[in-house]
Motif scaffolding. Structure first.
Motif, mmCIF file in Angstrom:
data_model
loop_
_atom_site.group_PDB
_atom_site.id
_atom_site.type_symbol
_atom_site.label_atom_id
_atom_site.label_comp_id
_atom_site.label_asym_id
_atom_site.label_seq_id
_atom_site.Cartn_x
_atom_site.Cartn_y
_atom_site.Cartn_z
ATOM 1 N N VAL A 23 0.836 -1.207 0.000
ATOM 2 C CA VAL A 23 0.000 0.000 0.000
ATOM 3 C C VAL A 23 0.869 1.255 0.000
ATOM 4 O O VAL A 23 0.572 2.236 -0.694
ATOM 5 C CB VAL A 23 -0.957 -0.017 1.217
ATOM 6 C CG1 VAL A 23 -1.696 1.299 1.339
ATOM 7 C CG2 VAL A 23 -1.940 -1.160 1.077
ATOM 8 N N ALA A 24 1.955 1.225 0.769
ATOM 9 C CA ALA A 24 2.812 2.416 0.879
ATOM 10 C C ALA A 24 3.429 2.795 -0.464
ATOM 11 O O ALA A 24 3.698 3.975 -0.715
ATOM 12 C CB ALA A 24 3.912 2.163 1.911
ATOM 13 N N THR A 25 3.663 1.815 -1.333
ATOM 14 C CA THR A 25 4.237 2.131 -2.656
ATOM 15 C C THR A 25 3.139 2.379 -3.694
ATOM 16 O O THR A 25 3.240 3.310 -4.491
ATOM 17 C CB THR A 25 5.144 0.988 -3.132
ATOM 18 O OG1 THR A 25 4.411 -0.232 -3.034
ATOM 19 C CG2 THR A 25 6.384 0.895 -2.280
ATOM 20 N N ASP A 26 2.063 1.580 -3.644
ATOM 21 C CA ASP A 26 0.984 1.754 -4.630
ATOM 22 C C ASP A 26 0.245 3.072 -4.429
ATOM 23 O O ASP A 26 -0.215 3.689 -5.390
ATOM 24 C CB ASP A 26 -0.011 0.586 -4.525
ATOM 25 C CG ASP A 26 0.577 -0.707 -5.036
ATOM 26 O OD1 ASP A 26 1.710 -0.652 -5.562
ATOM 27 O OD2 ASP A 26 -0.064 -1.756 -4.898
ATOM 28 N N ILE A 51 -15.231 -3.283 5.288
ATOM 29 C CA ILE A 51 -14.800 -4.694 5.371
ATOM 30 C C ILE A 51 -15.108 -5.500 4.103
ATOM 31 O O ILE A 51 -14.245 -6.250 3.629
ATOM 32 C CB ILE A 51 -15.404 -5.352 6.629
ATOM 33 C CG1 ILE A 51 -14.766 -4.760 7.878
ATOM 34 C CG2 ILE A 51 -15.155 -6.864 6.617
ATOM 35 C CD1 ILE A 51 -15.299 -5.320 9.169
ATOM 36 N N PRO A 52 -16.317 -5.393 3.489
ATOM 37 C CA PRO A 52 -16.554 -6.188 2.271
ATOM 38 C C PRO A 52 -15.572 -5.893 1.136
ATOM 39 O O PRO A 52 -15.311 -6.761 0.307
ATOM 40 C CB PRO A 52 -17.985 -5.801 1.872
ATOM 41 C CG PRO A 52 -18.619 -5.369 3.129
ATOM 42 C CD PRO A 52 -17.549 -4.726 3.930
ATOM 43 N N LEU A 53 -15.000 -4.671 1.132
ATOM 44 C CA LEU A 53 -14.035 -4.326 0.083
ATOM 45 C C LEU A 53 -12.770 -5.177 0.181
ATOM 46 O O LEU A 53 -12.069 -5.372 -0.819
ATOM 47 C CB LEU A 53 -13.693 -2.836 0.177
ATOM 48 C CG LEU A 53 -12.981 -2.186 -1.003
ATOM 49 C CD1 LEU A 53 -13.776 -2.340 -2.283
ATOM 50 C CD2 LEU A 53 -12.742 -0.711 -0.716
ATOM 51 N N PHE A 54 -12.473 -5.705 1.367
ATOM 52 C CA PHE A 54 -11.276 -6.535 1.540
ATOM 53 C C PHE A 54 -11.385 -7.863 0.802
ATOM 54 O O PHE A 54 -10.373 -8.533 0.603
ATOM 55 C CB PHE A 54 -11.012 -6.786 3.026
ATOM 56 C CG PHE A 54 -10.364 -5.639 3.716
ATOM 57 C CD1 PHE A 54 -8.987 -5.496 3.725
ATOM 58 C CD2 PHE A 54 -11.123 -4.679 4.341
ATOM 59 C CE1 PHE A 54 -8.393 -4.426 4.351
ATOM 60 C CE2 PHE A 54 -10.538 -3.605 4.976
ATOM 61 C CZ PHE A 54 -9.167 -3.475 4.978
ATOM 62 N N SER A 55 -12.600 -8.271 0.432
ATOM 63 C CA SER A 55 -12.738 -9.516 -0.325
ATOM 64 C C SER A 55 -12.699 -9.262 -1.832
ATOM 65 O O SER A 55 -12.704 -10.199 -2.620
ATOM 66 C CB SER A 55 -14.039 -10.224 0.045
ATOM 67 O OG SER A 55 -15.134 -9.422 -0.320
ATOM 68 N N PRO A 68 -8.144 -5.799 -1.821
ATOM 69 C CA PRO A 68 -7.530 -5.468 -0.524
ATOM 70 C C PRO A 68 -6.653 -4.220 -0.524
ATOM 71 O O PRO A 68 -6.739 -3.427 0.426
ATOM 72 C CB PRO A 68 -6.728 -6.724 -0.188
ATOM 73 C CG PRO A 68 -7.362 -7.808 -0.945
ATOM 74 C CD PRO A 68 -7.888 -7.192 -2.208
ATOM 75 N N PRO A 69 -5.788 -3.965 -1.551
ATOM 76 C CA PRO A 69 -4.991 -2.729 -1.479
ATOM 77 C C PRO A 69 -5.844 -1.470 -1.440
ATOM 78 O O PRO A 69 -5.563 -0.545 -0.673
ATOM 79 C CB PRO A 69 -4.155 -2.785 -2.768
ATOM 80 C CG PRO A 69 -4.103 -4.207 -3.138
ATOM 81 C CD PRO A 69 -5.403 -4.785 -2.726
ATOM 82 N N MET A 70 -6.912 -1.462 -2.251
ATOM 83 C CA MET A 70 -7.790 -0.286 -2.214
ATOM 84 C C MET A 70 -8.504 -0.184 -0.865
ATOM 85 O O MET A 70 -8.686 0.917 -0.333
ATOM 86 C CB MET A 70 -8.816 -0.362 -3.347
ATOM 87 C CG MET A 70 -9.725 0.851 -3.394
ATOM 88 S SD MET A 70 -10.938 0.743 -4.682
ATOM 89 C CE MET A 70 -9.918 1.062 -6.093
ATOM 90 N N ALA A 71 -8.868 -1.325 -0.285
ATOM 91 C CA ALA A 71 -9.536 -1.301 1.022
ATOM 92 C C ALA A 71 -8.605 -0.736 2.092
ATOM 93 O O ALA A 71 -9.035 0.077 2.928
ATOM 94 C CB ALA A 71 -9.982 -2.711 1.398
#
Lengths: 154, 106
Positions: free
Chosen positions: A123-126, B52-56, B59-62
């Motif tokens: 996340v820190a890089t993206d 929480i549902p976004l983690f499925s 995950p990076p965007m969540a």
């Protein structure tokens, strides 16, 4: 309902009960404490999904920083009596909640499966510029707040 | 199987909705800005649950949304603490009834 869903439901029930405590208590200090407890139960739900980075974010930032500052301010101004909740506002809230609960239980039938939980390091890089801009935003807001607070005479 | 057949997604969304509605009730029944600040923090707690549902799905965007929410909440606390200090200095109190209208005076 399996045991994982039951644990999440119990934590959610306690979170909602704590938030109702915020609504019903007359003391700001206890309201802030109930708010911190609600945050902890939200962190517990994240822990049940094994999303540990967000548990740390909630525990450190929400409970550790935001919650403690709120508790400190509420303890300073605790001698206030909360206004009673108007019954005419409670009724539409209950109706809306009933509609939401019916819609979610009938439509949201898929279960959440957290995928790729070890992706937090990327996340820190993206999202580097997002985080950099957020830091800049907080610093800018802090400087503005200091300037505003110093400009108003006692 | 224990209890009614309900998915964890529905449990999360119902809990989030319930906390959000309680936060709205707290906000409209608040007598001072401190209770207003607490109700806003409760709203952020509901937002955190709704992520929480976004983690499925992504995950990076969540994680990014969770970090943005944390920063936004901290900034909101900063602004409201400043507002409380200014309100107390100018109006000698923190009651919401001391602010009749918003914006600058003409």
């Amino acid at each position: 309902m399996n045991i994982d869903t039951l644990i999440i439901a119990v934590a959610g029930l306690f979170a909602v009960a704590s938030s109702v405590g915020v609504l019903l208590t007359k003391d700001n200090f206890y309201a802030a404490l109930y708010m911190s407890v609600t945050m902890l139960f939200v962190a517990a739900i994240y822990a049940a999904f094994n999303i540990q980075p967000v548990v740390v974010i909630i525990a450190l930032i929400f409970v550790g920083a935001v919650g403690i500052v709120t508790v400190a301010i509420a303890a300073t101004y605790r001698a206030r009596v909360s206004r009673k909740v108007n019954i005419f506002w409670v009724v539409p809230v209950i109706v809306v909640f009933a509609i939401l609960a019916f819609a979610y239980t009938s439509l949201a039938v898929e279960s959440i499966e957290v995928v790729n939980p070890g992706v937090f390091a990327a996340v820190a890089t993206d999202y580097f510029f997002v985080i950099a801009f957020l830091f800049a935003l907080v610093v800018l807001m802090m400087l503005s707040a200091i300037k505003l607070a110093r400009r108003v005479d006692l | 199987m224990i209890g009614p057949d309900i998915s964890n997604l529905a449990v999360i969304l119902i809990t989030s909705g319930a906390i959000l509605l309680v936060a709205y009730l707290t906000a409209i029944s608040a007598k001072d800005v401190i209770r207003l600040l607490i109700s806003l923090e409760l709203m952020f707690a509901a937002v955190f649950l709704a992520i929480i549902p976004l983690f499925s799905i992504n995950p990076p965007m969540a994680y990014a949304v969770a970090i943005i929410t944390a920063f936004t909440s901290s900034t909101e606390l900063l602004v409201l603490v400043t507002a409380i200090i200014l309100l107390d200095r100018r109006k000698k109190g923190i009651g919401v009834d001391k602010v009749a209208v918003g914006g600058d005076s003409l």
